[in-house]
Each structure stands twice: as C-alpha cells, then as structure tokens.
Write a protein that holds these residues in place. Sequence first.
Motif, PDB file in Angstrom:
ATOM      1  N   MET A   1      25.501 106.827  56.735  1.00 43.62           N
ATOM      2  CA  MET A   1      26.122 105.746  57.486  1.00 43.62           C
ATOM      3  C   MET A   1      25.121 104.612  57.622  1.00 43.62           C
ATOM      4  SD  MET A   1      27.005 105.761  61.565  1.00 43.62           S
ATOM      5  CE  MET A   1      25.313 106.068  61.994  1.00 43.62           C
ATOM      6  N   LYS A   2      25.574 103.424  57.345  1.00 46.25           N
ATOM      7  CA  LYS A   2      24.740 102.237  57.490  1.00 46.25           C
ATOM      8  C   LYS A   2      25.329 101.353  58.591  1.00 46.25           C
ATOM      9  CE  LYS A   2      23.247  98.132  55.042  1.00 46.25           C
ATOM     10  NZ  LYS A   2      23.428  97.318  53.833  1.00 46.25           N
ATOM     11  N   ILE A   3      24.491 100.928  59.531  1.00 48.18           N
ATOM     12  CA  ILE A   3      24.913  99.968  60.553  1.00 48.18           C
ATOM     13  C   ILE A   3      24.817  98.583  59.922  1.00 48.18           C
ATOM     14  CG2 ILE A   3      24.379  98.942  62.793  1.00 48.18           C
ATOM     15  CD1 ILE A   3      23.230 101.699  63.598  1.00 48.18           C
ATOM     16  N   THR A   4      25.925  97.836  59.930  1.00 48.34           N
ATOM     17  CA  THR A   4      25.937  96.517  59.309  1.00 48.34           C
ATOM     18  C   THR A   4      25.764  95.380  60.311  1.00 48.34           C
ATOM     19  OG1 THR A   4      28.360  96.491  59.335  1.00 48.34           O
ATOM     20  CG2 THR A   4      27.289  97.324  57.338  1.00 48.34           C
ATOM     21  N   SER A   5      26.041  95.639  61.576  1.00 49.04           N
ATOM     22  CA  SER A   5      25.713  94.692  62.654  1.00 49.04           C
ATOM     23  C   SER A   5      25.731  95.437  63.977  1.00 49.04           C
ATOM     24  CB  SER A   5      26.667  93.490  62.688  1.00 49.04           C
ATOM     25  OG  SER A   5      27.953  93.872  63.075  1.00 49.04           O
ATOM     26  N   PHE A   6      25.043  94.862  64.953  1.00 46.24           N
ATOM     27  CA  PHE A   6      24.841  95.531  66.233  1.00 46.24           C
ATOM     28  C   PHE A   6      24.601  94.448  67.264  1.00 46.24           C
ATOM     29  CE2 PHE A   6      22.398  98.203  69.185  1.00 46.24           C
ATOM     30  CZ  PHE A   6      23.051  99.416  69.082  1.00 46.24           C
ATOM     31  N   ASN A   7      25.523  94.283  68.216  1.00 44.51           N
ATOM     32  CA  ASN A   7      25.358  93.219  69.205  1.00 44.51           C
ATOM     33  C   ASN A   7      26.091  93.538  70.505  1.00 44.51           C
ATOM     34  OD1 ASN A   7      27.577  92.163  67.093  1.00 44.51           O
ATOM     35  ND2 ASN A   7      28.179  91.513  69.145  1.00 44.51           N
ATOM     36  N   PRO A   8      25.731  92.821  71.584  1.00 42.77           N
ATOM     37  CA  PRO A   8      26.392  93.054  72.868  1.00 42.77           C
ATOM     38  C   PRO A   8      27.872  92.684  72.827  1.00 42.77           C
ATOM     39  CG  PRO A   8      24.658  91.379  73.091  1.00 42.77           C
ATOM     40  CD  PRO A   8      24.713  91.782  71.663  1.00 42.77           C
ATOM     41  N   ASN A   9      28.646  93.390  73.645  1.00 41.30           N
ATOM     42  CA  ASN A   9      30.074  93.142  73.782  1.00 41.30           C
ATOM     43  C   ASN A   9      30.401  93.131  75.273  1.00 41.30           C
ATOM     44  OD1 ASN A   9      33.099  94.898  72.672  1.00 41.30           O
ATOM     45  ND2 ASN A   9      32.854  92.821  73.353  1.00 41.30           N
ATOM     46  N   ILE A  10      30.754  91.968  75.792  1.00 44.74           N
ATOM     47  CA  ILE A  10      31.145  91.821  77.197  1.00 44.74           C
ATOM     48  C   ILE A  10      32.658  91.963  77.263  1.00 44.74           C
ATOM     49  CG2 ILE A  10      31.222  90.246  79.173  1.00 44.74           C
ATOM     50  CD1 ILE A  10      28.667  88.927  77.836  1.00 44.74           C
ATOM     51  N   ILE A  11      33.132  92.885  78.074  1.00 37.20           N
ATOM     52  CA  ILE A  11      34.563  93.166  78.194  1.00 37.20           C
ATOM     53  C   ILE A  11      34.955  92.808  79.622  1.00 37.20           C
ATOM     54  CG2 ILE A  11      36.326  94.954  78.011  1.00 37.20           C
ATOM     55  CD1 ILE A  11      34.053  96.430  76.231  1.00 37.20           C
ATOM     56  N   SER A  12      35.814  91.788  79.778  1.00 40.41           N
ATOM     57  CA  SER A  12      36.055  91.237  81.102  1.00 40.41           C
ATOM     58  C   SER A  12      37.461  90.671  81.235  1.00 40.41           C
ATOM     59  CB  SER A  12      35.040  90.106  81.353  1.00 40.41           C
ATOM     60  OG  SER A  12      35.289  89.477  82.586  1.00 40.41           O
ATOM     61  N   SER A  13      37.955  90.675  82.462  1.00 38.94           N
ATOM     62  CA  SER A  13      39.215  89.996  82.758  1.00 38.94           C
ATOM     63  C   SER A  13      38.974  88.498  82.953  1.00 38.94           C
ATOM     64  CB  SER A  13      39.860  90.598  84.006  1.00 38.94           C
ATOM     65  OG  SER A  13      38.999  90.461  85.116  1.00 38.94           O
ATOM     66  N   GLU A  14      37.715  88.088  82.963  1.00 37.46           N
ATOM     67  CA  GLU A  14      37.324  86.681  83.113  1.00 37.46           C
ATOM     68  C   GLU A  14      36.533  86.220  81.893  1.00 37.46           C
ATOM     69  OE1 GLU A  14      38.373  84.831  85.637  1.00 37.46           O
ATOM     70  OE2 GLU A  14      39.349  86.525  86.625  1.00 37.46           O
ATOM     71  N   ALA A  15      37.041  86.520  80.702  1.00 36.55           N
ATOM     72  CA  ALA A  15      36.313  86.251  79.460  1.00 36.55           C
ATOM     73  C   ALA A  15      36.005  84.769  79.260  1.00 36.55           C
ATOM     74  CB  ALA A  15      37.099  86.792  78.271  1.00 36.55           C
ATOM     75  N   GLU A  16      36.924  83.884  79.588  1.00 37.64           N
ATOM     76  CA  GLU A  16      36.681  82.453  79.369  1.00 37.64           C
ATOM     77  C   GLU A  16      35.449  81.965  80.134  1.00 37.64           C
ATOM     78  OE1 GLU A  16      37.595  79.987  77.262  1.00 37.64           O
ATOM     79  OE2 GLU A  16      38.695  81.568  76.238  1.00 37.64           O
ATOM     80  N   ALA A  17      35.234  82.477  81.334  1.00 36.33           N
ATOM     81  CA  ALA A  17      34.043  82.087  82.104  1.00 36.33           C
ATOM     82  C   ALA A  17      32.777  82.543  81.384  1.00 36.33           C
ATOM     83  CB  ALA A  17      34.104  82.664  83.514  1.00 36.33           C
ATOM     84  N   ALA A  18      32.794  83.752  80.845  1.00 36.02           N
ATOM     85  CA  ALA A  18      31.636  84.259  80.113  1.00 36.02           C
ATOM     86  C   ALA A  18      31.421  83.458  78.827  1.00 36.02           C
ATOM     87  CB  ALA A  18      31.813  85.744  79.791  1.00 36.02           C
ATOM     88  N   ILE A  19      32.504  83.144  78.123  1.00 34.70           N
ATOM     89  CA  ILE A  19      32.403  82.357  76.897  1.00 34.70           C
ATOM     90  C   ILE A  19      31.780  81.000  77.191  1.00 34.70           C
ATOM     91  CG2 ILE A  19      33.788  81.114  75.169  1.00 34.70           C
ATOM     92  CD1 ILE A  19      35.675  83.616  75.195  1.00 34.70           C
TER      93      ILE A  19
END
Length: 122
Positions: A1-19
């Motif tokens: 298995m090769k990892i092709t990318s690895f990054n944070p994922n913020i999961i929120s009901s207020e995604a637009e504010a985080a964006i």
Amino acid sequence: MKITSFNPNIISSEAEAAIKVFEELGFERRHRKEGINDKDITSVSMKDANGFHVDVTQVDKEMPDLMGIRMNVDDFDEAYKFLTDRGFTNAQGDKVTETGSSYATMMVSPSGFAINLVKHIK
C-alpha cells in the motif's frame, strides 16, 4: 500500500467559517465534492502556495465537530485491512462510499482519532 497524500480534515457543521479562516491564511479552494452519501455533506479541498493541503467538510448540525486525517492510498482494500487489523472500525459499519471519482470511508481508531480513507478512481 502506498500513501499518495496525507492531510488534515476538519469536519464541522460550521465549515464555511473554517474555510474563511484558511482563505485568510492563504489557502485556495481547489476541489469541491457535494452530496456525499446522498446527504447534505460537502467537502472542500484547499491548498496554499507552499503545497500544504487541508480539507473542510460540511456536515449536519447533529454531528459533533471532528478533526481527522485524510489519507489517500493506491490500494483501498489493503489499507482498509491494515487499519482494521490494528483495531480501527468503519464509522459507516461495512459501507464504503463510492462517489464515481473515489472510494472512501471514515475509519476510527480504538482511541478515537479518525482517518478518512480514500482511493481516487483514475
């Protein structure tokens, strides 16, 4: 298995504010996927000039905010087995989401951290 990318994922009901915060930090929206799992779930992938990535996922208000890691791999089944052999469980039961461009599911460790396991379909 090769990892092709690895990054944070913020999961929120207020995604637009985080964006907005990440846009102010210099990140740009690169990719948007809507209607995930036939629900009102939208994920936005962002990237800055240094090549750093972050995903921000909009979910229903009933879900608590989560911080996870998106891990793209070249072999979904091998990665899934690797994680389950180490006690991770699929947050969707046995379901794997197929969007037409990827296979994905949220895997949760015994201690509670989450990995959004993804394989892009080429």
